[in-house]
Write an enzyme that holds these catalytic residues in place. Sequence first.
Site, PDB file in Angstrom:
ATOM      1  N   ASP A 230       0.863  -1.176   0.000  1.00 40.31           N
ATOM      2  CA  ASP A 230       0.000   0.000   0.000  1.00 40.31           C
ATOM      3  C   ASP A 230       0.904   1.232   0.000  1.00 40.31           C
ATOM      4  O   ASP A 230       2.132   1.140  -0.161  1.00 40.31           O
ATOM      5  CB  ASP A 230      -1.003  -0.035   1.168  1.00 40.31           C
TER       6      ASP A 230
ATOM      7  N   CYS B 200       3.286  -2.706   4.009  1.00 39.84           N
ATOM      8  CA  CYS B 200       2.377  -1.620   4.354  1.00 39.84           C
ATOM      9  C   CYS B 200       3.127  -0.710   5.320  1.00 39.84           C
ATOM     10  O   CYS B 200       4.367  -0.753   5.380  1.00 39.84           O
ATOM     11  CB  CYS B 200       1.039  -2.121   4.896  1.00 39.84           C
TER      12      CYS B 200
ATOM     13  N   THR C 254       3.257  -0.628   8.619  1.00 37.76           N
ATOM     14  CA  THR C 254       3.899  -1.381   9.692  1.00 37.76           C
ATOM     15  C   THR C 254       4.190  -2.830   9.317  1.00 37.76           C
ATOM     16  O   THR C 254       4.986  -3.492   9.998  1.00 37.76           O
ATOM     17  CB  THR C 254       2.978  -1.434  10.927  1.00 37.76           C
TER      18      THR C 254
ATOM     19  N   HIS D   9      11.648 -22.401  10.000  1.00 38.67           N
ATOM     20  CA  HIS D   9      10.764 -23.095  10.931  1.00 38.67           C
ATOM     21  C   HIS D   9       9.293 -23.044  10.528  1.00 38.67           C
ATOM     22  O   HIS D   9       8.548 -23.988  10.806  1.00 38.67           O
ATOM     23  CB  HIS D   9      10.892 -22.492  12.341  1.00 38.67           C
TER      24      HIS D   9
ATOM     25  N   HIS E 235       9.436 -29.392  12.560  1.00 39.80           N
ATOM     26  CA  HIS E 235       8.801 -28.136  12.159  1.00 39.80           C
ATOM     27  C   HIS E 235       7.684 -28.391  11.151  1.00 39.80           C
ATOM     28  O   HIS E 235       6.683 -27.674  11.134  1.00 39.80           O
ATOM     29  CB  HIS E 235       9.840 -27.175  11.592  1.00 39.80           C
TER      30      HIS E 235
HETATM   31  C1  RB5 Z   1      -2.141   2.965   6.256  1.00 37.67           C
HETATM   32  O1  RB5 Z   1      -2.169   4.281   6.728  1.00 37.67           O
HETATM   33  C2  RB5 Z   1      -1.640   2.040   7.326  1.00 37.67           C
HETATM   34  O2  RB5 Z   1      -2.640   1.820   8.247  1.00 37.67           O
HETATM   35  C3  RB5 Z   1      -1.152   0.749   6.723  1.00 37.67           C
HETATM   36  O3  RB5 Z   1      -0.115   1.005   5.827  1.00 37.67           O
HETATM   37  C4  RB5 Z   1      -0.603  -0.277   7.676  1.00 37.67           C
HETATM   38  O4  RB5 Z   1       0.363   0.260   8.516  1.00 37.67           O
HETATM   39  C5  RB5 Z   1      -1.606  -1.074   8.416  1.00 37.67           C
HETATM   40  O5  RB5 Z   1      -1.293  -1.986   9.181  1.00 37.67           O
END
Ligand code: RB5
Length: 145
Positions: free
Chosen positions: A8, A65, A67, A98, A133
Site C-alpha cells: 500500500d 504496508c 507497519t 521453521h 517443524h
Molecule cells: C495505512 O495508513 C496504514 O494503516 C497501513 O499502511 C498499515 O500500517 C496497516 O497496518
Amino acid sequence: MKIAIGCDHGGIVLKDAVIKAVTELGHEVIDYGCYDNSSVDYPDYAEKVARAIVSGDAEKGVLLCGTGIGISIAANKIDGIRCAHVTDNFSAQMSAEHNNAHIIAMGGRITSTEDAYTFTKTFLTTEFAGGRHAMRVDKIMALEK
Ligand code: RB5
C-alpha cells in the site's frame, strides 16, 4: 521462482529494495501494486498476493504496508497462506526455516530500505528445515479446518 509483491502507500517506499533483492537472486517479480503514493487499502493487495500463491501463479511473496501488521493479518485470512510479519533478520530466517512461510510482510514506516533488502534475501535463500517443524506447520494449517 515467481515472487509476488504487493504494497500500500505506507509500504511502497520499500518496493524497489525488495525488487532489487528478488531480481539479484535470479527470481521473477510479479508486481501486484500499488504503483504510486495514493492512499489505498492494504487488504486488497494482501489478497492479490495471497491468492496468486494459492493458485500457483507465484511461489512466494513479499507484502509491504506502513507497519507490515495490517497486510500480514489480511494475508493470513486466505486459506492455505502463512504470512510472517518480520522486523529483524533472524525472524526473516526463521519464517522460512521453521514456519515455511509463503510471504513475509514488512513496514515502510519501521523498516529501512537496507533492512528490507536484507530480510528479503534471507527469506528467499533460507530452506525449510522440515522434520518436527513440518509437523508443527501441519498443526497450524489444521486450525483452518
Ligand atoms: C495505512 O495508513 C496504514 O494503516 C497501513 O499502511 C498499515 O500500517 C496497516 O497496518
